[in-house]
Design a protein around this motif. Structure first.
Motif, short mmCIF file in Angstrom:
data_model
loop_
_atom_site.label_atom_id
_atom_site.label_comp_id
_atom_site.label_asym_id
_atom_site.label_seq_id
_atom_site.Cartn_x
_atom_site.Cartn_y
_atom_site.Cartn_z
N SER A 84 0.87 -1.18 0.00
CA SER A 84 0.00 0.00 0.00
C SER A 84 0.91 1.22 0.00
O SER A 84 1.78 1.35 0.85
CB SER A 84 -0.92 0.01 1.23
N THR A 108 -3.35 -3.03 -1.79
CA THR A 108 -4.47 -2.71 -0.91
C THR A 108 -4.32 -1.29 -0.39
O THR A 108 -3.46 -0.53 -0.85
CB THR A 108 -4.55 -3.74 0.23
N VAL A 109 -5.14 -0.94 0.58
CA VAL A 109 -5.07 0.38 1.21
C VAL A 109 -4.92 0.19 2.72
O VAL A 109 -5.77 -0.42 3.36
CB VAL A 109 -6.34 1.21 0.93
N LEU A 150 -7.68 4.06 -6.15
CA LEU A 150 -7.91 2.67 -6.52
C LEU A 150 -8.44 2.54 -7.94
O LEU A 150 -8.12 1.57 -8.64
CB LEU A 150 -8.88 2.03 -5.53
N PRO A 203 -8.94 -4.26 -2.27
CA PRO A 203 -9.15 -3.07 -1.43
C PRO A 203 -9.39 -3.38 0.05
O PRO A 203 -8.97 -2.62 0.92
CB PRO A 203 -10.37 -2.40 -2.06
N ASP A 204 -10.06 -4.49 0.34
CA ASP A 204 -10.33 -4.83 1.74
C ASP A 204 -9.04 -5.29 2.42
O ASP A 204 -8.42 -6.28 2.00
CB ASP A 204 -11.38 -5.93 1.83
#
Length: 429
Positions: free
Chosen positions: A333, A357-358, A369, A392-393
């Motif tokens: 990230s 991801t974040v 994203l 993303p999760d």
């Protein structure tokens, strides 16, 4: 940056009642001020003046640079501790706890101390519009003086010339290296960045330059000489040779840390007596030094805070020099204002799978994203070696990165490393 849970009684209400803050309320007051970056020394000087100017009570070593300054700061601090000094260490940012930033003899600032100093600083901070880093810098010097630090190692936050830490006149200052980062604030060219970072040079104080590029060394020489000439003093510039590296035992992993240790050694050698440590103390300090999140192996997890292209180059070189057990899965990230495409291209060559991801604490500053998804879908785009997925999760990303991995490399930012450590119960404190 990790924020606290909301307390039942907010800092403004407590301030009006004249009551001291709790630790949670102190963080609740501090963290919203991370959204503002303000250059200049007046506010920091005013905050310190209200505390009795503690930064004048403890001798200091001041270390800047784009990358390597945190490692060099820790190495200098550990060598001084091995020599018998009670040493303060101020670094930033933290991984999972605010308390990591301010340490005396290896012991982080206590929660009650954070609450007490924040309570003291809150009224002038509101009046002056002080930022998070201005407040934290004032708190660090106050805590060092209160806990009896005999010398403090101070890492520059951002830039140098107008960074809050530049209120000090140290025993020695130095710059590790220059690379592209924070261009929005420091300038678009390496020369502009070098000029800002050389702004920590003080007249008559040894200034150690670890940068290897002759042109950038020249820029910093000019800046240091200008500062000395304006004060009617001589400059004391010490440029380390390009090959100057530490060859002894070293607690920090990676070929790049040899140069960081060389810069740390140069800083230590520039200290005046009696602070200059003997060789045995330097060897002991360098061998035992550890910096969380820098090629930091914990079981199958490998953490590195590489957050700009130069840092990613150092990480990739280290992985090529000593390949970890495979397959290597990267959990990545990166903040949205970084050169993330270049960083991913570099990283691609040394991993087998990448999960993008974040990090939760960087949600407001994370990469776009939608843009990232479109970039990954381009048929001809690099990277091309590894298999890359956008997840993303954050919780799902953790699970998918770990599945089937011989090594899970966590990288891209301090937020990424700190959030994963926190999720796995591996935080530094």
């Amino acid at each position: 940056m990790r924020g606290p849970a909301r307390s039942r009684l907010t800092p403004p209400e407590r301030a009006e009642g004249g009551l001291p803050l709790t630790y949670a309320e102190a963080l609740e007051f501090l963290f919203p001020r991370t959204t503002t970056i303000k250059f200049g020394l007046d506010t920091t000087r005013a905050l310190l003046g209200g505390l009795g100017d503690p930064h004048r009570l403890v001798p200091t070593v001041h270390i800047g640079g784009t990358n390597g300054k945190g490692s060099a700061s820790t190495l200098v601090a550990e060598a001084l501790r091995a020599a018998g000094w009670r040493v303060g260490l101020y670094t930033s940012p933290h991984l999972s706890s605010f308390r990591e930033r301010i340490v005396v003899d290896g012991v982080p600032i206590s929660e009650p101390a954070v609450a007490m100093w924040t309570s003291r600083l809150e009224p002038p901070a509101r009046r002056l519009g002080a930022t998070f880093f201005e407040l934290t810098t004032a708190m660090a010097f106050a805590d060092f003086a209160a806990r009896g630090a005999e010398i403090a190692v101070v890492e520059v936050g951002l830039g140098g010339r107008l960074d809050s830490t530049n209120v000090i006149t140290p025993l020695v200052s130095g710059v590790t290296k220059i690379a592209r980062d924070h261009m929005k604030y420091l300038g678009d060219s390496l020369e502009e960045i070098a000029r800002e970072k050389a702004g920590i040079a003080k007249p008559g104080v040894p200034f150690v330059i670890g940068e290897r590029d002759p042109g950038l060394v020249g820029v910093m020489r000019v800046e240091a000489r200008r500062a000395a000439a304006e004060a009617g003093r001589r400059s004391d510039i010490r440029v380390l040779p390009p090959e100057y590296e530490w060859v002894g035992r070293l607690g920090l992993a990676g070929p790049h840390q040899r140069r960081n240790a060389g810069v740390a050694h140069g800083l230590l050698m520039a200290l005046p007596a009696p602070y200059r440590p003997p060789r045995a103390a330097i060897e002991e300090g360098f061998e035992t030094a550890k910096v969380p999140g820098r090629l930091d192996r914990r079981g199958k997890w490998l953490f590195d805070v590489a957050h700009n292209p130069d840092g990613m180059d150092a990480l990739v070189s280290a992985l090529r020099a000593e390949p970890p057990p495979g397959p290597v899965h990267a959990l990545v990230s990166i903040l949205g204002d970084k050169e993330w495409a270049d960083m991913l291209v570099r990283l691609d060559s040394v991993v087998d799978r990448g999960i993008l991801t974040v990090a939760p604490t960087a949600a407001q500053r994370g990469w776009d994203l939608g843009w990232l998804a479109r970039w990954l879908e381009q048929p001809a785009r690099p990277p091309a070696h590894a298999e890359w997925h956008l997840v993303p999760d954050f919780g799902e990303a953790l699970e998918r990165a770990e599945a089937g991995a011989g090594t899970v490399l966590v990288t891209g930012s301090f937020h990424t490393v700190g959030d994963v450590m926190e999720a796995l119960g591996m935080g530094p404190l």
